[in-house]
Design a protein around this motif. Structure first.
Motif, mmCIF file in Angstrom:
data_model
loop_
_atom_site.group_PDB
_atom_site.id
_atom_site.type_symbol
_atom_site.label_atom_id
_atom_site.label_comp_id
_atom_site.label_asym_id
_atom_site.label_seq_id
_atom_site.Cartn_x
_atom_site.Cartn_y
_atom_site.Cartn_z
ATOM 1 N N ALA A 89 0.838 -1.211 0.000
ATOM 2 C CA ALA A 89 0.000 0.000 0.000
ATOM 3 C C ALA A 89 0.865 1.249 0.000
ATOM 4 O O ALA A 89 1.757 1.411 0.844
ATOM 5 N N MET A 90 0.607 2.128 -0.946
ATOM 6 C CA MET A 90 1.369 3.369 -1.096
ATOM 7 C C MET A 90 1.016 4.377 0.006
ATOM 8 O O MET A 90 -0.078 4.321 0.566
ATOM 9 N N PRO A 91 1.943 5.302 0.292
ATOM 10 C CA PRO A 91 1.753 6.178 1.456
ATOM 11 C C PRO A 91 1.001 7.473 1.180
ATOM 12 O O PRO A 91 1.005 8.364 2.032
ATOM 13 N N ALA A 105 0.543 3.351 13.416
ATOM 14 C CA ALA A 105 -0.920 3.505 13.354
ATOM 15 C C ALA A 105 -1.461 2.960 12.031
ATOM 16 O O ALA A 105 -2.489 2.276 11.998
ATOM 17 N N GLN A 106 -0.732 3.250 10.936
ATOM 18 C CA GLN A 106 -1.173 2.788 9.610
ATOM 19 C C GLN A 106 -1.123 1.257 9.508
ATOM 20 O O GLN A 106 -2.058 0.634 9.003
ATOM 21 N N THR A 107 -0.046 0.653 9.979
ATOM 22 C CA THR A 107 0.066 -0.810 9.869
ATOM 23 C C THR A 107 -0.987 -1.496 10.740
ATOM 24 O O THR A 107 -1.552 -2.509 10.352
ATOM 25 N N GLN A 120 3.070 -2.040 4.094
ATOM 26 C CA GLN A 120 2.930 -0.591 3.993
ATOM 27 C C GLN A 120 4.241 0.087 3.596
ATOM 28 O O GLN A 120 5.284 -0.152 4.187
ATOM 29 N N TYR A 121 4.169 0.955 2.590
ATOM 30 C CA TYR A 121 5.298 1.813 2.227
ATOM 31 C C TYR A 121 5.379 2.983 3.210
ATOM 32 O O TYR A 121 4.352 3.561 3.580
ATOM 33 N N GLY A 122 6.597 3.332 3.558
ATOM 34 C CA GLY A 122 6.823 4.603 4.234
ATOM 35 C C GLY A 122 7.151 5.652 3.185
ATOM 36 O O GLY A 122 7.617 5.327 2.087
ATOM 37 N N GLN A 141 11.632 0.148 11.640
ATOM 38 C CA GLN A 141 11.314 -0.491 12.926
ATOM 39 C C GLN A 141 9.809 -0.502 13.180
ATOM 40 O O GLN A 141 9.279 -1.420 13.801
ATOM 41 N N ALA A 142 9.117 0.551 12.693
ATOM 42 C CA ALA A 142 7.668 0.683 12.924
ATOM 43 C C ALA A 142 6.831 -0.102 11.912
ATOM 44 O O ALA A 142 5.606 -0.093 11.987
ATOM 45 N N GLY A 143 7.510 -0.772 10.933
ATOM 46 C CA GLY A 143 6.745 -1.649 10.045
ATOM 47 C C GLY A 143 6.799 -1.347 8.561
ATOM 48 O O GLY A 143 6.168 -2.058 7.776
#
Length: 424
Positions: A89-91, A105-107, A120-122, A141-143
């Motif tokens: 999924a694009m950011p 939060a997004q993941t 998820q893309y950052g 680190q956050a996913g």
């Protein structure tokens, strides 16, 4: 323990199509072979294709911030309908996942709302459009599974160079939307004869290839894994081919719409044909096909981009949003036009849409049917002709130029971790 036996199908396993059965225990593939023990449930796959769930490294789910266009639930159900079990999924959501807290939060939201595996893309830069780099280590680190500013090209070479250095240090992928804004000149479709016929302003294709040239040099200097989103010009393909021959760590994807349509196929000033990058000339399309066949283009990704009806009012590209939906039409269109059309084999198509994206993006649980792997499986009907129909779409977006096409290769059943997430 719940068991399922998929029986009588043609199974894509280890790169080959084999008449065999697949036994599932709970959420994993237990065995692949003939004469497997009976199970709690038998799924008849006679005359059907049994494949690893498709992998799409490029979707837009619009949540949070633009849920009138799409939600994670609707987007992931659309993916399952198309046979996809894993997506990236694009950011370009609001807020952009550009801090560790926002990424977390997004993941969490993706996991809660999605019916398929969502990676998820950052963002590469804060807000996706600034020059200020994000904390790549913190986001990893956050996913974050990769980094992209998709929807916007990184305009400054210095910013891109520093981003590549930071992302290379994390041993991550930088997935670039390649577009030099200074070369667009207000164009809304590809510059050339068709744009002139339609009386619409054209953007030259060098807006893509000039930035590809810049980035390949920078990727070579930094050693980053540089992945080009929705490559669309013959010059870009030629440069990637050369860069690969020189050992640059570059991969790229092509979208079904750029493989299936050229600007000359745009029937009128119709916003369902407005996308970014735009549909290019026929020789660009042929170069993409050649690139797929010789391994220059590594995979097919949909760039699923749902919009509201108001944003895609059909009768004028001017002012309309860029993008089309793709999750539900990609495999049937590619199977019908490319496999049945004699351009490629079914095995090649499955590699481009499942195995290659999984392997290249390090999604080790996806793209292969093997004992011990998650039971992410799709069963396709290759023999029944169906019409792509707006009423059947599960996405909130219906902005798709392929609606009405007669196709083969629609999904009958999609399993994620052994659970049914789509059934015809």
């Amino acid at each position: 323990m719940t068991t399922k036996l998929i029986k009588g199908g043609t199974v894509f396993v280890n790169g080959h199509l084999v008449k065999t059965d697949v036994r599932i225990a709970d959420d994993k593939i237990q065995a692949i072979g003939n004469d497997l023990p009976a199970a709690d449930e038998t799924i008849d796959a006679t005359n059907k294709l049994v494949a690893p769930g498709l992998v799409d490294v490029h979707v837009h789910f619009r949540e949070p911030g633009q849920t009138y266009k799409e939600t994670i639930e609707a987007g992931s159900k659309a993916a399952a309908h198309g046979g996809f079990t894993t997506v990236g999924a694009m950011p370009n959501v609001d807020p952009v996942p550009d801090t560790p807290a926002r990424m977390q939060a997004q993941t969490s939201l993706n996991q809660k709302e999605g019916v398929v595996h969502i990676f998820q893309y950052g963002a590469i830069t804060h807000g996706r459009t600034s020059e200020e780099l994000v904390d790549f280590h913190g986001l990893k680190q956050a996913g974050a599974y990769a980094f992209s500013n998709d929807g916007s090209g990184v305009q400054t070479a210095g910013t891109m160079y520093q981003a590549m250095e930071g992302i290379a240090k994390e041993k991550m992928i930088l997935a670039a939307h390649v577009e030099d804004d200074s070369l667009l000149f207000g164009g809304i479709m590809n510059a050339g004869k068709r744009a002139e016929e339609l009386g619409l302003p054209g953007a030259p294709s060098v807006s893509e290839s000039a930035q590809v040239a810049r980035d390949l040099v920078l990727a070579n200097a930094t050693g980053v894994h540089y992945h080009i989103c929705h490559v669309s010009t013959k010059e870009s393909v030629a440069m990637v081919r050369f860069a690969k021959s020189q050992g640059v760590n570059v991969t790229c994807e092509a979208s079904p719409h750029h493989l299936l349509l050229a600007d000359q196929d745009i029937p009128a000033n119709n916003s369902y044909y407005k996308m970014n990058p735009p549909l290019r000339h026929e020789d660009d399309r042929q170069a993409l096909i050649e690139g797929l066949l010789d391994g220059t283009v590594d995979m097919i990704a949909t760039d699923h981009a749902p919009h509201s009806q108001a944003e895609k009012s059909k009768d004028d590209m001017r002012g309309a949003a860029n993008g089309i939906t793709g999750s539900e039409t990609a495999f049937p269109m590619m199977y019908t036009k490319f496999v049945k059309g004699g351009i490629c084999t079914l095995e090649q198509l499955l590699n481009w849409m499942s195995t290659n994206p999984a392997d290249i993006f390090g999604l080790h649980e996806a793209g292969h049917l093997e004992p011990g792997k998650p039971a992410d499986i799709v069963i396709f009907d290759l023999t029944t002709q169906r019409t792509l129909n707006e009423a059947d779409y599960l996405s909130k977006g219906v902005n798709n130029p392929f609606t009405g096409e007669q196709v083969y290769g629609t999904a009958d059943l999609t399993l994620v971790d052994g659970k049914v997430v789509y059934q015809r």
